[in-house]
Design an enzyme around this catalytic site. Sequence first.
Site, PDB file in Angstrom:
ATOM      1  CB  SER A  59      -0.875  -0.011   1.253  1.00 26.87           C
ATOM      2  OG  SER A  59      -0.036   0.107   2.398  1.00 26.87           O
ATOM      3  CG  ASP A  94      -3.888  -2.841  -1.381  1.00 32.08           C
ATOM      4  OD1 ASP A  94      -4.875  -2.904  -2.134  1.00 32.08           O
ATOM      5  OD2 ASP A  94      -3.925  -3.138  -0.161  1.00 32.08           O
ATOM      6  CG  HIS A 109     -10.085  -4.540  -1.831  1.00 30.70           C
ATOM      7  ND1 HIS A 109      -9.027  -3.698  -1.628  1.00 30.70           N
ATOM      8  CD2 HIS A 109     -10.061  -4.866  -3.139  1.00 30.70           C
ATOM      9  CE1 HIS A 109      -8.413  -3.499  -2.775  1.00 30.70           C
ATOM     10  NE2 HIS A 109      -9.015  -4.193  -3.719  1.00 30.70           N
ATOM     11  CG  ASN A 116      -6.783  -7.299  -1.877  1.00 34.57           C
ATOM     12  OD1 ASN A 116      -6.429  -8.034  -2.794  1.00 34.57           O
ATOM     13  ND2 ASN A 116      -6.900  -6.000  -2.004  1.00 34.57           N
TER      14      ASN A 116
END
Length: 349
Positions: free
Chosen positions: A50, A83, A223, A266
């Site tokens: 991320s 991400d 997600h 995820n």
Amino acid sequence: MPLVSTRQLLDEAAKGGYGVGAFNVNDMEQIQAIMEAAKETNSPVIIQASRGARAFAQDNYLYHLMLAAAELYPQIPLAMHLDHGNSFETCESAIKLGFTSVMMDGSLKPDGKTPATFEENVAVTKKVVDYAHERGISVEGEIGVLGGIEDGHGAGGSGLDHVTDPDQAVEFAELTGVDSLAIAIGTSHGAYKFTKKPDGSVLKMNLLIAIHNRLPKTHLVMHGSSSVPKDLQDIINQYGGKLKETWGVPVEEIQLGIKNGVRKINVDTDNRLAITGAIRKVFVESPEKFDPRDYMKPARAAMQKVVATRMVQFGQAGHAGDYTAISIADMAKGYANGSLSTKPLVAAK
Ligand SMILES: [Zn+2]
């Protein structure tokens, strides 16, 4: 194997009818845990970072750790994914660094908090798709808004505030040409997803199936799909932690999703829980220890166990040797000549 495109991993997963876990990392030990789990179960895998992870670890450390993983595990198809990119610039910088796929989360404005309009989402996602495909990089978009906040990213609130509308999903896929589509079906980021075991009133699997029925060939992404298992919560609380009671997404619901077009799942929270539980256990049981390896080793092993379990449950186990890598340069050619067309197949209502 060199780092491969997430698109190739997902196309292969669609052929084989399985899902691929995308596991978040911030440091070397997490990458090691994932790669050992992939080796143990013979799985292709997506490792994702991320914006928070990129800030924590620094881009160059992350990238070179990923190259090391690809070098050390030549038998494992491995994709490096961004991400929740919040802007064109974030995605561009990831692609320049060497990420092999990016998520452009245009469901939120660049602040990563405020829901964007449909038109804003389409515009920024399409811009990223054009830039990325020219370079052989695949793109995940998001339609609908996930709940919760993680790494400072998210609209907060319940996962039910902005669930995906199937008609909008079709329009979004047609207008943007994304390779995969993250949808909001009631899941949230973080550990506190549901206050009881989720049923159809909070986790909208019927909505997922409706979207899949309209877009039968589009790779869907779930997600916020940690299962937040009770045993991992218990270890933390047994050794002095103070987690409140919480529920995640049951594995059987994810498996139902995989039967209905979900190709990428995820997972982050479950690994965080496993690591924290293992470290707490060492601190409580052996307070005289001070060598970080004394707690990082069991932490890494605990994460490996969770990842390997998910790989088996998602069905990716055993599939690492099914195919050879398509180079990123050849992926770019495929996008250019239409063999990797992202024009979605749309089924009538
Ligand atoms: Zn997410």
